[in-house]
Design an enzyme around this catalytic site. Sequence first.
Site, PDB file in Angstrom:
ATOM      1  CE  LYS A 197      69.859 -49.365 128.968  1.00  0.00           C
ATOM      2  NZ  LYS A 197      70.314 -48.165 128.253  1.00  0.00           N
ATOM      3  N   GLY A 198      63.619 -52.444 128.743  1.00  0.00           N
ATOM      4  CA  GLY A 198      62.249 -52.115 128.341  1.00  0.00           C
ATOM      5  C   GLY A 198      61.164 -52.298 129.396  1.00  0.00           C
ATOM      6  CD  GLU A 243      60.814 -59.428 127.420  1.00  0.00           C
ATOM      7  OE1 GLU A 243      60.791 -58.179 127.371  1.00  0.00           O
ATOM      8  OE2 GLU A 243      61.645 -60.089 126.786  1.00  0.00           O
ATOM      9  CG  ASP A 244      60.128 -54.706 126.282  1.00  0.00           C
ATOM     10  OD1 ASP A 244      60.229 -55.944 126.089  1.00  0.00           O
ATOM     11  OD2 ASP A 244      60.909 -53.884 125.769  1.00  0.00           O
ATOM     12  CG  ASP A 262      58.811 -58.612 117.426  1.00  0.00           C
ATOM     13  OD1 ASP A 262      57.754 -58.626 116.793  1.00  0.00           O
ATOM     14  OD2 ASP A 262      59.865 -58.177 116.949  1.00  0.00           O
ATOM     15  CE  LYS A 296      55.906 -55.346 117.270  1.00  0.00           C
ATOM     16  NZ  LYS A 296      57.199 -54.904 116.660  1.00  0.00           N
ATOM     17  CG  PHE A 352      59.930 -50.144 116.184  1.00  0.00           C
ATOM     18  CD1 PHE A 352      60.589 -51.359 116.259  1.00  0.00           C
ATOM     19  CD2 PHE A 352      60.368 -49.093 116.982  1.00  0.00           C
ATOM     20  CE1 PHE A 352      61.681 -51.535 117.105  1.00  0.00           C
ATOM     21  CE2 PHE A 352      61.467 -49.262 117.829  1.00  0.00           C
ATOM     22  CZ  PHE A 352      62.110 -50.478 117.886  1.00  0.00           C
ATOM     23  CB  VAL A 353      55.081 -50.277 120.089  1.00  0.00           C
ATOM     24  CG1 VAL A 353      53.976 -50.773 119.172  1.00  0.00           C
ATOM     25  CG2 VAL A 353      55.740 -51.444 120.784  1.00  0.00           C
ATOM     26  CG  ASP A 371      64.909 -48.215 123.386  1.00  0.00           C
ATOM     27  OD1 ASP A 371      64.488 -49.382 123.519  1.00  0.00           O
ATOM     28  OD2 ASP A 371      66.005 -47.952 122.863  1.00  0.00           O
TER      29      ASP A 371
HETATM   30  P1  5GP Z   1      61.696 -61.132 120.205  1.00  0.00           P
HETATM   31  O1  5GP Z   1      62.829 -62.057 120.477  1.00  0.00           O
HETATM   32  O2  5GP Z   1      60.382 -61.556 120.794  1.00  0.00           O
HETATM   33  O3  5GP Z   1      61.557 -60.901 118.721  1.00  0.00           O
HETATM   34  O4  5GP Z   1      62.148 -59.725 120.753  1.00  0.00           O
HETATM   35  C1  5GP Z   1      61.720 -59.206 121.933  1.00  0.00           C
HETATM   36  C2  5GP Z   1      62.428 -57.914 122.230  1.00  0.00           C
HETATM   37  O5  5GP Z   1      62.579 -57.138 121.062  1.00  0.00           O
HETATM   38  C3  5GP Z   1      61.586 -57.064 123.155  1.00  0.00           C
HETATM   39  O6  5GP Z   1      61.841 -57.350 124.496  1.00  0.00           O
HETATM   40  C4  5GP Z   1      62.000 -55.663 122.760  1.00  0.00           C
HETATM   41  O7  5GP Z   1      63.167 -55.306 123.452  1.00  0.00           O
HETATM   42  C5  5GP Z   1      62.318 -55.783 121.300  1.00  0.00           C
HETATM   43  N1  5GP Z   1      61.160 -55.366 120.466  1.00  0.00           N
HETATM   44  C6  5GP Z   1      60.307 -56.140 119.779  1.00  0.00           C
HETATM   45  N2  5GP Z   1      59.376 -55.413 119.146  1.00  0.00           N
HETATM   46  C7  5GP Z   1      59.623 -54.129 119.466  1.00  0.00           C
HETATM   47  C8  5GP Z   1      58.976 -52.885 119.161  1.00  0.00           C
HETATM   48  O8  5GP Z   1      57.963 -52.799 118.450  1.00  0.00           O
HETATM   49  N3  5GP Z   1      59.524 -51.778 119.704  1.00  0.00           N
HETATM   50  C9  5GP Z   1      60.645 -51.819 120.485  1.00  0.00           C
HETATM   51  N4  5GP Z   1      61.091 -50.658 120.944  1.00  0.00           N
HETATM   52  N5  5GP Z   1      61.264 -52.951 120.809  1.00  0.00           N
HETATM   53  C10 5GP Z   1      60.761 -54.107 120.309  1.00  0.00           C
END
Ligand code: 5GP
Length: 175
Positions: free
Chosen positions: A43-44, A99-100, A103, A131, A152-153, A159
Amino acid sequence: MDRDPTIIPLFTAEEIARRVEELGAEIGEDYAGKNPLLVGVLKGAWMFLADITREITIPHQCDFIQVSSYGSGTESTGEVRFLTDLSTPIAGRHVILVEDIVDTGLTLSNLVNRLKEREPASVTICSLLDKPERRKTPIHIDYLGFTVPNKFVVGYGVDWNEKYRHLPYIGYLEF
Ligand code: 5GP
């Protein structure tokens, strides 16, 4: 009862709007004549997608996909499970994944691989936030809004346990 965390502001609504406008203009130039398909990752990314689509003046379409990610914890597994699939066939299409936040990069690299099986003409990545400190797999972000620290943003669609998504600005949580 636990106290709510404090939100430390990172980017104002005005700063976000300016950056989204720039990214939309860049995408419009790069994809002229290509009729790209913007794929928002739910949803982000919905708020970001809703804004950037209005800044892209060339013809394009939008669709959404929802994959499993954090749940209510804060660690990514990277495993991609399609909760909601695209309603559009993407074979031969120029896909821009919206994407939002990137990470560890695990979710997105898995998602890109899964989408490439459908033989799109191209796949690029447009992420509101990055990040980089947490990266576990290399990811090239073609269109990036902002780099954030290892916090954590929340806000602007992003959210924490379904809270803070509605905020017009982006900040990080301090517990
Ligand atoms: P990744 O597989 O890159 O570790 O995870 C990506 C997903 O993790 C993002 O699309 C998001 O939904 C969630 N995520 C990663 N970091 C954060 C953060 O700081 N805050 C929030 N709310 N979601 C995050």
